[in-house]
Structure formats: structure tokens, C-alpha cells
Scaffold this active site. Structure first.
Site, PDB file in Angstrom:
ATOM      1  N   SER A  81       0.800  -1.227   0.000  1.00 35.27           N
ATOM      2  CA  SER A  81       0.000   0.000   0.000  1.00 35.27           C
ATOM      3  C   SER A  81       0.834   1.278   0.000  1.00 35.27           C
ATOM      4  O   SER A  81       0.305   2.348  -0.272  1.00 35.27           O
ATOM      5  CB  SER A  81      -0.967   0.016   1.179  1.00 35.27           C
ATOM      6  OG  SER A  81      -0.288   0.257   2.387  1.00 35.27           O
ATOM      7  N   LYS A 118       1.030   4.188   6.692  1.00 35.17           N
ATOM      8  CA  LYS A 118       0.271   5.085   5.817  1.00 35.17           C
ATOM      9  C   LYS A 118       0.890   6.478   5.867  1.00 35.17           C
ATOM     10  O   LYS A 118       1.730   6.772   6.697  1.00 35.17           O
ATOM     11  CB  LYS A 118      -1.204   5.183   6.257  1.00 35.17           C
ATOM     12  CG  LYS A 118      -1.961   3.877   6.257  1.00 35.17           C
ATOM     13  CD  LYS A 118      -2.146   3.300   4.883  1.00 35.17           C
ATOM     14  CE  LYS A 118      -2.871   1.964   4.966  1.00 35.17           C
ATOM     15  NZ  LYS A 118      -2.758   1.197   3.762  1.00 35.17           N
TER      16      LYS A 118
END
Length: 171
Positions: A44, A85
Site C-alpha cells: 500500500s 500510511k
């Protein structure tokens, strides 16, 4: 005067024990006050971070800021370990996502996101288009926007700042 073998062995064992205890204390202090190693799990954050890449996370004295790459502890779906993230916005900021243009704006200013892997395409589970980040929370996204479960998904949503373990400072 020569020492008996059992006394010499006891002294040597005592020295080894002191060395091991000092090393353990030093590691604990390092992890508490400097940072801790964390391994990236997944794609991600491509191209910024690779799967299985090791990074150092600074914990003490860290205040979340937009643009920071952070490690979070938030359980959602089948994810239970730390996740990595990028903070897009912090409390009080308004996020606007224009999937047609492939842009993200914070407080009306489109972000220059040279770190993302490819233009963003809206997935069926991405329902967020405009929101204001609540107090004590952050809005996060992965750099691999088309393959990242992040704040755009209701199962992740806004992340409480207390769930932010720290900032990735070295890889």
C-alpha cells in the site's frame, strides 16, 4: 594466589550476567526513547516503501503532521498488526477527493503528490469525497492509492492520534 575453578567460573558468570542485563536495558531504552524497528507488510505504500522493508519509527515527542509517513495500530477487517500510511490531514482540516481528476485537496489546496504510484481510480468501497477531520484524529492514505485500505474506507476511517505509533524516520 590462584583462584579455585568454581570461584573463577562464578565471577565469569556474574560478569556475563551484568553484560547481558546492561544490553537488555540499553535496548529497552533505545526502543522507548529513540525508536523501534518495524517491517512494512504489503504494497500500500509503493513506491515509497517496499513490502518487507525495515524502517525505524520515532515514537517519543512525535506530533502527527500532514505528509508524514507513520505506523498505526488499528484493527480493521483481517489486519491486526501495525500498518504504514501517509498522513494527509490532521484535526480541523477539510479533505476533498476528486476521483475524476485524481486529486486530493486539503483546505482547498490540491496536494502535489509526486510520491504516489499511479493516478487514483475510485474503487467501490471508497465512499469518502469530502470531510473534515475530527478533533484528535488524522486522515491517512497509502501512496499506492489503488491498492490501499485507508481512511477512504469506512472500516479504517479516521484514525485516533493515540493509534499513531510514530513516524517512519529511516529505512
Amino acid at each position: 594466589m590462584e583462584q579455585r575453578p568454581d570461584v573463577r567460573a562464578a565471577r565469569e558468570a556474574h560478569i556475563w550476567l551484568q553484560t547481558i542485563v546492561a544490553a537488555i536495558v540499553a535496548l529497552v531504552l533505545l526502543f522507548v526513547f529513540v525508536g523501534r524497528p518495524v517491517m512494512v507488510d504489503g504494497d500500500s505504500m509503493l513506491p515509497t516503501l517496499q513490502d518487507r522493508e525495515l524502517m525505524l519509527v520515532r515514537q517519543v515527542g512525535y506530533t502527527p503532521e500532514p505528509g508524514d509517513v507513520v505506523v498505526l495500530r488499528k484493527e480493521f477487517r483481517n489486519v491486526t498488526g501495525p500498518i504504514v500510511k501517509r498522513i494527509i490531514a490532521v484535526e480541523g482540516q477539510t479533505v476533498e477527493i476528486d476521483y475524476a481528476a485524481g486529486t486530493v485537496a486539503v483546505d482547498g489546496v490540491v496536494l502535489a503528490e509526486d510520491y504516489i504510484l499511479e493516478p487514483m481510480v475510485q474503487q467501490s468501497w471508497q465512499t469518502v469525497t469530502t470531510l473534515t477531520v475530527p478533533e484528535g484524529c488524522v486522515f491517512v492514505m497509502g501512496d499506492n492509492r489503488n491498492h490501499s485500505l485507508d481512511s477512504r474506507d469506512s472500516s479504517v476511517g479516521m484514525v485516533d492520534e493515540r493509534r499513531v505509533m510514530g513516524e517512519a524516520v529511516f529505512r
